[in-house]
Scaffold this active site. Structure first.
Site, short mmCIF file in Angstrom:
data_model
loop_
_atom_site.label_atom_id
_atom_site.label_comp_id
_atom_site.label_asym_id
_atom_site.label_seq_id
_atom_site.Cartn_x
_atom_site.Cartn_y
_atom_site.Cartn_z
N ARG A 1 -11.67 8.17 -2.73
CA ARG A 1 -11.97 9.56 -2.38
C ARG A 1 -13.47 9.78 -2.17
NH1 ARG A 1 -9.67 13.40 -6.74
NH2 ARG A 1 -7.90 12.01 -6.36
N ASP B 1 0.88 -1.16 0.00
CA ASP B 1 0.00 0.00 0.00
C ASP B 1 0.93 1.23 0.00
OD1 ASP B 1 -2.33 1.65 0.50
OD2 ASP B 1 -1.57 1.83 2.55
N SER C 1 -5.22 5.16 -4.35
CA SER C 1 -5.08 6.59 -4.66
C SER C 1 -4.81 6.89 -6.13
CB SER C 1 -3.93 7.19 -3.84
OG SER C 1 -3.70 8.52 -4.25
N LYS C 2 -5.56 7.88 -6.63
CA LYS C 2 -5.32 8.37 -8.00
C LYS C 2 -4.08 9.26 -8.04
CE LYS C 2 -10.01 7.91 -9.55
NZ LYS C 2 -11.30 8.44 -9.86
N ASN C 3 -3.60 9.67 -6.88
CA ASN C 3 -2.40 10.52 -6.81
C ASN C 3 -1.11 9.69 -6.76
OD1 ASN C 3 -3.42 13.36 -6.66
ND2 ASN C 3 -4.53 12.53 -4.91
N ASP D 1 -1.60 -0.58 6.04
CA ASP D 1 -1.89 0.09 7.32
C ASP D 1 -3.40 0.23 7.54
OD1 ASP D 1 -2.23 2.10 5.30
OD2 ASP D 1 -2.29 3.58 6.91
N ASP E 1 -0.13 5.08 0.86
CA ASP E 1 -0.38 6.07 1.92
C ASP E 1 -0.34 5.41 3.30
OD1 ASP E 1 -0.95 8.14 0.01
OD2 ASP E 1 -2.96 7.32 -0.24
N GLY F 1 -7.53 3.42 2.96
CA GLY F 1 -7.72 2.43 1.89
C GLY F 1 -8.96 2.65 1.05
N VAL F 2 -9.83 3.55 1.51
CA VAL F 2 -11.13 3.77 0.84
C VAL F 2 -11.00 4.89 -0.19
CG1 VAL F 2 -13.51 4.47 1.33
CG2 VAL F 2 -12.32 2.99 2.92
#
Ligand code: BG6
Ligand code: MG
Length: 214
Positions: free
Chosen positions: A49, A9, A117-119, A171, A11, A46-47
């Site tokens: 946006r 993962d 994440s799209k980032n 996490d 973030d 994990g969810v």
């Protein structure tokens, strides 16, 4: 060695951008007068946006919001979040993460990212890991976010490695559930480790070097 690949993962595992997510949502929620704290924030790990916004809006008591208004709120949060990301640099990659990644690679393991994440591409560029991973599966190539296993299943497919030979590092409780639903073993850090969501619940990411040698 039971594993051929590790799927990380992003973030809250590779970098501390989970804190930036929290601060950006907090700014948006304060602005709207919506109660929001770190306990609610743990449910956003994990969810995606938009699904995160829906969780925050559970405590919203104002007039009903249209889909367009919701998208504007999510956009506002992302703008605040991206401002924090602008300031990140390779110096923000911690020594423990850097040394662990290098140690795992030296053992011959394939390394991938599995993030909602799209980032993700932007963050990997900021911290100097743009071309480091063997596969990157993220919010841009999935239709269902964690706890659905899609992001990890796609990462394993990109690597060409069977799920049973992949170890997921997470996490988020939702992320640990996603890994298990994908038929993978899971090593947890942070909130997910506190909730004993993993097959291994770690204090430090360095413990991966021992786990993969078991
Ligand atoms: C996950 C984070 O990695 O990405 C979530 O744990 C976040 O908190 C999700 O909502 C989506 O991120 P982004 O960058 O596409 O808004
Ligand atoms: Mg995370």
């Amino acid at each position: 060695m039971q594993f051929q690949a590790i799927i990380f993962d992003l973030d809250g595992v590779i970098c501390f951008t989970d804190e930036y997510h929290y601060r950006a949502w907090k700014a948006m929620a304060d602005d709207m007068g919506i109660p929001f704290d770190r306990t609610v924030n743990n449910r956003l790990r994990g969810v995606s946006r938009m699904a995160s916004l829906d969780i925050i809006l559970e405590k919203y008591t104002g007039p009903a919001l249209s889909q367009e208004e919701k998208e504007k709120l999510a956009q506002r949060k992302n703008d605040i979040y991206r401002e924090s990301l602008q300031e990140m640099s390779p110096a923000d990659l911690s020594a423990e993460v850097k040394e662990t990644l290098e140690g795992l690679r030296d053992l011959g393991l394939k390394l991938a990212i599995g993030s909602s994440s799209k980032n993700t591409p932007f963050i990997l560029g900021q911290i100097g890991l743009k071309d480091f991973f063997d596969a990157v599966s993220d919010g841009n190539n999935i239709t269902r976010s964690k706890p659905d296993p899609e992001v990890f299943v796609k990462a394993a497919q990109m690597l060409g490695i069977a799920p049973e030979a992949c170890l997921v590092v997470e996490d988020a409780v939702s992320g640990a559930q996603a890994g298990h639903a994908g038929g993978m073993k899971v090593a947890c850090l942070g909130d997910a480790a506190m909730n004993q969501a993993g097959d291994w619940n770690m204090q430090s990411i360095r413990e991966l070097l021992d786990i993969v040698k078991e």
